[in-house]
Design an enzyme around this catalytic site. Structure first.
Site, PDB file in Angstrom:
ATOM      1  N   CYS A   9       0.841  -1.198   0.000  1.00 26.84           N
ATOM      2  CA  CYS A   9       0.000   0.000   0.000  1.00 26.84           C
ATOM      3  C   CYS A   9       0.881   1.256   0.000  1.00 26.84           C
ATOM      4  CB  CYS A   9      -0.908  -0.009   1.232  1.00 26.84           C
ATOM      5  SG  CYS A   9      -1.958   1.444   1.329  1.00 26.84           S
ATOM      6  N   CYS A  45      -0.125   4.173   2.262  1.00 24.75           N
ATOM      7  CA  CYS A  45       0.055   3.983   3.707  1.00 24.75           C
ATOM      8  C   CYS A  45       1.536   4.025   4.073  1.00 24.75           C
ATOM      9  CB  CYS A  45      -0.471   2.622   4.150  1.00 24.75           C
ATOM     10  SG  CYS A  45      -2.026   2.157   3.435  1.00 24.75           S
ATOM     11  N   ASP A  46       2.329   3.220   3.373  1.00 21.50           N
ATOM     12  CA  ASP A  46       3.689   2.953   3.836  1.00 21.50           C
ATOM     13  C   ASP A  46       4.745   3.814   3.148  1.00 21.50           C
ATOM     14  OD1 ASP A  46       2.513   1.096   5.440  1.00 21.50           O
ATOM     15  OD2 ASP A  46       2.798  -0.551   4.037  1.00 21.50           O
TER      16      ASP A  46
END
Ligand SMILES: Cc1cc2nc3c(=O)[nH]c(=O)nc-3n(C[C@H](O)[C@H](O)[C@H](O)COP(=O)(O)OP(=O)(O)OC[C@H]3O[C@@H](n4cnc5c(N)ncnc54)[C@H](O)[C@@H]3O)c2cc1C
Length: 509
Positions: free
Chosen positions: A337, A340-341
Site C-alpha cells: 500500500c 500507507c507505507d
C-alpha cells in the site's frame, strides 16, 4: 496559526459538543515539532473554555495526553496529530469529555470486560488513511477501560524510535512493548485478536435465510440491501466489512460523488445495510459451500448457516509475487500500500514491481517521497495508461526496467535489495534498495469453492446475465466473478443483478 480558517470553523462546531472539562498534559521541548504541538494546543484553548493545559514530562517529548479532570485516561498523542490523524484527535477530545463513542453497546461491554493491562503504542504516518481507524479504535478502548492506554506516535517525529523498532509499515501496533499487529484493523478485529469475540455458537442456531450473502464489499452490501428491500430474510457474512475500498484512498469515479475516500464509503455502505433488517455477521469467514435441500455454508468457526439462495461476493486480494523473501520481509520492507507505507521510505531507494496502472501510480506517488524509485516490469512494455507513463518518464528520480523477472527479495532482518533476471539476455542483476512495493494485480477469493461452483482458469466464478452460477440457487457478483472489469460501481451493479436474480429464483422454486 497552525490550523487554517476552514478547519478552525469546523473544529469550533465540534468543540461545542464537548460535555465536560478536560486537561491536556503537555510534554514539550525546544524543537520545531514541540513548537507546532504547543501552537496547536494554544489555539485549542482559545477556542474552548473546557480545555485546560498543564505542563508535564511524559515518556516521549513532544507528546501530550488527553485526560478527564483528576483522572488519567491513557490517551496520548506523540507528535502533532494533524493530517489524517486530526479526526482522531478531535474524537479523542470529545470522547474524553464524556461524549459517548459511536460503538455498539455489545462492543462497549466487550471492552469494559477486558481484564489485564493493555499498553498499546501505534506508529502512524500523517498521510496514512488506514491509520486513523486503528488509532481511534484504541483510543475508544482507552477511554472506556482504565486498564487500557494508547499512544499514537507519528513516525516522522520519532524517526530514531521507528528505525530502532524496525517499523516499516503503518499502522504498526505494539502491545506491552511487543509487536501486536500491522495494517488497518477495526475495533472488533482488535478485540477478536485479544481473544474477546461474540459467542460463535449462536451462529449455528440461526433459522435458515432466504438470501445469504457471503462478502461485505460493494457487491455484497448492494446484494444484501436489494434482498432486504424485498422483505425476505437476509444475512451477510463478511470477513472484513467494506472489502477493498478500506484500502483505497481517493475515489473519483463513483458516479454522482466527485470525490470520496474508501473508508468513508465503507462506513456509508455499512450504515446503509444496517438501515435494513439484515443479519450482519462481520469478522466471519466462509470455508465451504454445499447444496443440499437448502444451501449450507460452513464458517471457519464451525457454524453452519442454511439458506434458500446464496450470493457469493468475496471479491479479490493483492496478488503476491511468490518469490523468496516476499513473505519473510512483509512489513520489513515489502509493502503493498504505497499511500500507507510510502512515507516510511522517505529519502530511500524503493522498487515498484508491476508497470500497470496501479504500479505506475504508485511509482509516481513514491517518487515524491523516496530518493529513487525503480519500476520493474515483467513484459517488454509498461501496461499503464499513456498519461501515467508520460508523467512517470518526466520524473528525474525514476528508472524503469522492462523485461525484468523478479527472482528474490534479499535482506537480513529487513529488505536490502532485489535480484531480477533480464528476460532478454538471461543475465541476473542485483539492486541495493530498502523497500519493495508489489503492484501486480489481484486474485479472486474463491479457493474455498473448489469442487462446488464452476470457475474459469483465473479462479473467477462464471456467472450468467442474472448473476447465476452453475449451482441452482447460488449466485455471484463483483470482483470474484468473470466480469470483464473490476470497479466499485460495476460490483454494485452486479450485486443488484445477483440479488434480483436470486429473488426471481426464490419465486420460481
Ligand atoms: C488500492 C485500490 C484502489 C482502487 N480504486 C478504485 C477506484 O478508484 N474506483 C473504483 O471504482 N474501483 C477501485 N478499486 C477497485 C474496487 O475497490 C473493487 O472493484 C471493489 O471493491 C470490488 O468490490 P467487491 O464487493 O466485489 O469485492 P471486495 O471489495 O474485495 O469485497 C469482498 C468482501 O468479501 C469478504 N470475503 C472474502 N473472502 C471471504 C470469505 N471466505 N468469507 C467471508 N467473507 C469473505 C471480504 O472481507 C470483503 O468484505 C480499487 C481497488 C484497490 C485495491
Amino acid at each position: 496559526m497552525i490550523l487554517d480558517a476552514e478547519i478552525k470553523a469546523q473544529l469550533a462546531q465540534y468543540l461545542q459538543l464537548m460535555e465536560n472539562d478536560i486537561v491536556l498534559k503537555v510534554s514539550a521541548g525546544d524543537d520545531q515539532v514541540s513548537r507546532d504541538m504547543l501552537a496547536l494546543v494554544d489555539e485549542l484553548t482559545t477556542m474552548s473554555s473546557k480545555i485546560k493545559v498543564e505542563k508535564t514530562t511524559l515518556e516521549r517529548t513532544p507528546s501530550f495526553s488527553v485526560n478527564r479532570i483528576g483522572e488519567e485516561t491513557g490517551v496520548v498523542f506523540a507528535g502533532v496529530p494533524l493530517g489524517h490523524e486530526f479526526t482522531s484527535f478531535v474524537l479523542a477530545l470529545l470522547q474524553v469529555s464524556g461524549r459517548p463513542p459511536k460503538v455498539d453497546q455489545a462492543v462497549i461491554e466487550q471492552i469494559k470486560n477486558l481484564k489485564g493491562t493493555y499498553r498499546f503504542e501505534t506508529y502512524v504516518s500523517l498521510t496514512c488513511h488506514n491509520c486513523p481507524d486503528v488509532v481511534q479504535a484504541l483510543n475508544v478502548m482507552s477511554v472506556l477501560n482504565p486498564n487500557v492506554s494508547h499512544t499514537m506516535i507519528d513516525g516522522a517525529a520519532f524517526k530514531e524510535e521507528v528505525e530502532q523498532k524496525d517499523v516499516m509499515a503503518v499502522p504498526t501496533v505494539f502491545l506491552n512493548g511487543e509487536p501486536f499487529a500491522s495494517g488497518r484493523m477495526s475495533l472488533e478485529e482488535i478485540l477478536a485478536k485479544l481473544g474477546s469475540t461474540p459467542d460463535a455458537s449462536t451462529f449455528g442456531n440461526k433459522d435458515p435465510f432466504d438470501v445469504l450473502v457471503i462478502g461485505g464489499g460493494p457487491a455484497g452490501a448492494t446484494a444484501a440491501i436489494y434482498a432486504a428491500r424485498k422483505g425476505i430474510r437476509t444475512g451477510i457474512v463478511a470477513e472484513r466489512f467494506g472489502g477493498q475500498i478500506l484500502d483505497t484512498l481517493g475515489i473519483e469515479n463513483f458516479i454522482s460523488v466527485k470525490y470520496t475516500e474508501g473508508p468513508k464509503l465503507a462506513a456509508s455502505l455499512e450504515e446503509h445495510v444496517k438501515h435494513y433488517n439484515v443479519d450482519i455477521m462481520n469478522l466471519q469467514r466462509a470455508k465451504r459451500l454445499e447444496k443440499k435441500e437448502l444451501i449450507e455454508v460452513e464458517l471457519e468457526n464451525g457454524a453452519i448457516l442454511k439458506s434458500k439462495a446464496v450470493i457469493i461476493a468475496t471479491g479479490a486480494r493483492w496478488r503476491n509475487l511468490g518469490v523468496p523473501g516476499e513473505a519473510e520481509f512483509k512489513n520489513k520492507g515489502v509493502a503493498y500500500c504505497p499511500h500507507c507505507d510510502g512515507p516510511l521510505f522517505e529519502g530511500k531507494h524503493v522498487a515498484v514491481i508491476g508497470g500497470g496502472n496501479s504500479g505506475v501510480e504508485a511509482a509516481i506517488d513514491l517518487a515524491g517521497i523516496a530518493k529513487h524509485v525503480t519500476v520493474l516490469e515483467f513484459a517488454p512494455e509498461l501496461k499503464a495508461d499513456a498519461v501515467l507513463q508520460d508523467r512517470l518518464y518526466s520524473l528525474p528520480n525514476v528508472t524503469v526496467i522492462k523485461n525484468a523477472q523478479t527472482k528474490e527479495i534479499t535482506g537480513t532482518d529487513k529488505v536490502n535489495g532485489i535480484t531480477y533476471i533480464d528476460r532478454a539476455t538471461g543475465e541476473e542483476h542485483h539492486i541495493e534498495l530498502q523497500g519493495v512495493f508489489v503492484q501486480i494485480g489481484l486474485v479472486p477469493n474463491t479457493e474455498w469453492l473448489e469442487g462446488t461452483v464452476e470457475r474459469n482458469r483465473f479462479g473467477e466464478i462464471i456467472v450468467d446475465k442474472r448473476g447465476a452460477t452453475n449451482v441452482p440457487g447460488v449466485f455471484a457478483a463483483g470482483d470474484c466473478t468473470d466480469s470483464a472489469y473490476k470497479q466499485i460501481i460495476i460490483s454494485m451493479g452486479s450485486g443488484a443483478t445477483a440479488s434480483l436474480g436470486a429473488f426471481d429464483y426464490l419465486i420460481r422454486n
